[in-house]
Design a protein around this motif. Sequence first.
Motif, PDB file in Angstrom:
ATOM      1  N   THR A  48       0.870  -1.187   0.000  1.00  0.00           N
ATOM      2  CA  THR A  48       0.000   0.000   0.000  1.00  0.00           C
ATOM      3  C   THR A  48       0.905   1.234   0.000  1.00  0.00           C
ATOM      4  O   THR A  48       1.119   1.861  -1.030  1.00  0.00           O
ATOM      5  CB  THR A  48      -0.921  -0.011   1.230  1.00  0.00           C
ATOM      6  N   THR A  49       1.418   1.535   1.172  1.00  0.00           N
ATOM      7  CA  THR A  49       2.464   2.566   1.258  1.00  0.00           C
ATOM      8  C   THR A  49       3.725   1.882   1.767  1.00  0.00           C
ATOM      9  O   THR A  49       3.662   0.822   2.409  1.00  0.00           O
ATOM     10  CB  THR A  49       2.069   3.699   2.225  1.00  0.00           C
ATOM     11  N   PHE A  50       4.851   2.492   1.493  1.00  0.00           N
ATOM     12  CA  PHE A  50       6.119   1.884   1.908  1.00  0.00           C
ATOM     13  C   PHE A  50       6.183   1.729   3.427  1.00  0.00           C
ATOM     14  O   PHE A  50       6.587   0.684   3.947  1.00  0.00           O
ATOM     15  CB  PHE A  50       7.292   2.739   1.421  1.00  0.00           C
ATOM     16  N   SER A  51       5.771   2.758   4.146  1.00  0.00           N
ATOM     17  CA  SER A  51       5.825   2.729   5.605  1.00  0.00           C
ATOM     18  C   SER A  51       4.936   1.625   6.169  1.00  0.00           C
ATOM     19  O   SER A  51       5.345   0.880   7.069  1.00  0.00           O
ATOM     20  CB  SER A  51       5.398   4.092   6.161  1.00  0.00           C
ATOM     21  N   ALA A  52       3.712   1.519   5.621  1.00  0.00           N
ATOM     22  CA  ALA A  52       2.784   0.492   6.105  1.00  0.00           C
ATOM     23  C   ALA A  52       3.310  -0.903   5.781  1.00  0.00           C
ATOM     24  O   ALA A  52       3.199  -1.836   6.591  1.00  0.00           O
ATOM     25  CB  ALA A  52       1.411   0.707   5.483  1.00  0.00           C
ATOM     26  N   TRP A  53       3.877  -1.044   4.590  1.00  0.00           N
ATOM     27  CA  TRP A  53       4.428  -2.346   4.182  1.00  0.00           C
ATOM     28  C   TRP A  53       5.591  -2.764   5.091  1.00  0.00           C
ATOM     29  O   TRP A  53       5.671  -3.902   5.534  1.00  0.00           O
ATOM     30  CB  TRP A  53       4.887  -2.252   2.733  1.00  0.00           C
ATOM     31  N   LYS A  54       6.484  -1.834   5.365  1.00  0.00           N
ATOM     32  CA  LYS A  54       7.617  -2.125   6.253  1.00  0.00           C
ATOM     33  C   LYS A  54       7.124  -2.519   7.643  1.00  0.00           C
ATOM     34  O   LYS A  54       7.594  -3.510   8.231  1.00  0.00           O
ATOM     35  CB  LYS A  54       8.525  -0.893   6.358  1.00  0.00           C
ATOM     36  N   LEU A  57       5.494  -5.964   7.546  1.00  0.00           N
ATOM     37  CA  LEU A  57       6.487  -7.017   7.306  1.00  0.00           C
ATOM     38  C   LEU A  57       7.261  -7.346   8.581  1.00  0.00           C
ATOM     39  O   LEU A  57       7.401  -8.524   8.952  1.00  0.00           O
ATOM     40  CB  LEU A  57       7.451  -6.581   6.203  1.00  0.00           C
ATOM     41  N   LEU A  58       7.754  -6.330   9.264  1.00  0.00           N
ATOM     42  CA  LEU A  58       8.548  -6.575  10.468  1.00  0.00           C
ATOM     43  C   LEU A  58       7.688  -7.131  11.605  1.00  0.00           C
ATOM     44  O   LEU A  58       8.132  -8.012  12.355  1.00  0.00           O
ATOM     45  CB  LEU A  58       9.240  -5.279  10.906  1.00  0.00           C
ATOM     46  N   ASN A  59       6.460  -6.634  11.725  1.00  0.00           N
ATOM     47  CA  ASN A  59       5.574  -7.168  12.761  1.00  0.00           C
ATOM     48  C   ASN A  59       5.282  -8.649  12.517  1.00  0.00           C
ATOM     49  O   ASN A  59       5.257  -9.458  13.460  1.00  0.00           O
ATOM     50  CB  ASN A  59       4.259  -6.386  12.793  1.00  0.00           C
ATOM     51  N   THR A  60       5.062  -8.987  11.250  1.00  0.00           N
ATOM     52  CA  THR A  60       4.808 -10.391  10.901  1.00  0.00           C
ATOM     53  C   THR A  60       6.042 -11.244  11.181  1.00  0.00           C
ATOM     54  O   THR A  60       5.941 -12.361  11.710  1.00  0.00           O
ATOM     55  CB  THR A  60       4.427 -10.509   9.410  1.00  0.00           C
TER      56      THR A  60
END
Length: 354
Positions: A48-54, A57-60
Amino acid sequence: MIQDKECIIREFLMKDNENYNLTSLGFIQDFEKEISFLLELSQDLPMTTFSAWKHQLLNTYYAERQFPAFVQSNINVPLFIENIYSKAQNMVETKYWKESPAEVNTYIAAFKDSLAYLLPRDLFLKYYHYYFTTDLRLNTPEELYYYCQQITDTIFPLSSTEILEHVKNAHPVFCTGISKWLKKLIRQDLPEREDIHHETYIAFIEAIKKNRLAAPEQPLSIRNYAIGIIKNKFMESYRQRKTLVLKEENQLITLLDQKNPETEEWLVEKEKILNILQDPDNPLQKELFRGIEDKIEIFILHFVKGLSYEEIAIQKYGNLAPKELKRKTDKFRQDICRVKAPLCSHIEKIISKL
């Protein structure tokens, strides 16, 4: 495109590893393996957005690698505790330099050493075992970091009451800090500075233990109380010094008293001798000081003017280092001791001329 994504993911994990010491803690065993795992996870995550994706990803990643369980299982592991201690120290130091000076730090601080931002190991462990329990759940290293930050912000700066409580309990780090602070309040040019500092420290600690401070929660009040002790100790030292000078001055007459009866005639003669000692224009003073001319100045300053040996040294040589001041005063004391015998002999001869 895949290579670009791998570079980005590698940067993510490298940054977290640098910030949170994941490898040294044992959370990351094989860095390259973790990069591959993150790449696999990223395949199923929408961009979606880079910040949201990052963030997702790290939370997962940390959820899949069971970071909360890792923290819980390492709560009492020395390596983990040391890592948290190191972070806490850095946080406290950063807080000290970035925040506006706390009132307690304005009035109770020794030079650049702050008592309000001290975190000795035993104090850290007390807080650590209170806040870090096995039921603690922190999902990511970032959450762990901010949890530590929140604790630090809650505890520091220490209040004056907390500082005094640590001193009351004889905590060596805080006692040393208080000692340095008290010494800072005492003028450096006082010849009895070390003695006054020692006596002040003892009196201040006793006052804390006996709850004599009227407002322990007010740093300025504590400082004023300490200054009051210093003034009292200075006056005590001053009176003792003057008493010592008078005692030594009377030793000359006492020596003669042992050889002469306490008669009215002798009392008159003693008064005349004292007048000679105090009158530089008296012609008999030259005879009185014959053979000891080089020590007359010190003798007059000490016995007639009433100055201590330390005061004479400062008057003659200015401010001296403690060792040099002691060397000078010891020499003055030795010189005066050597003067007493010939002086008494001269006085006995002069008596016949009075």
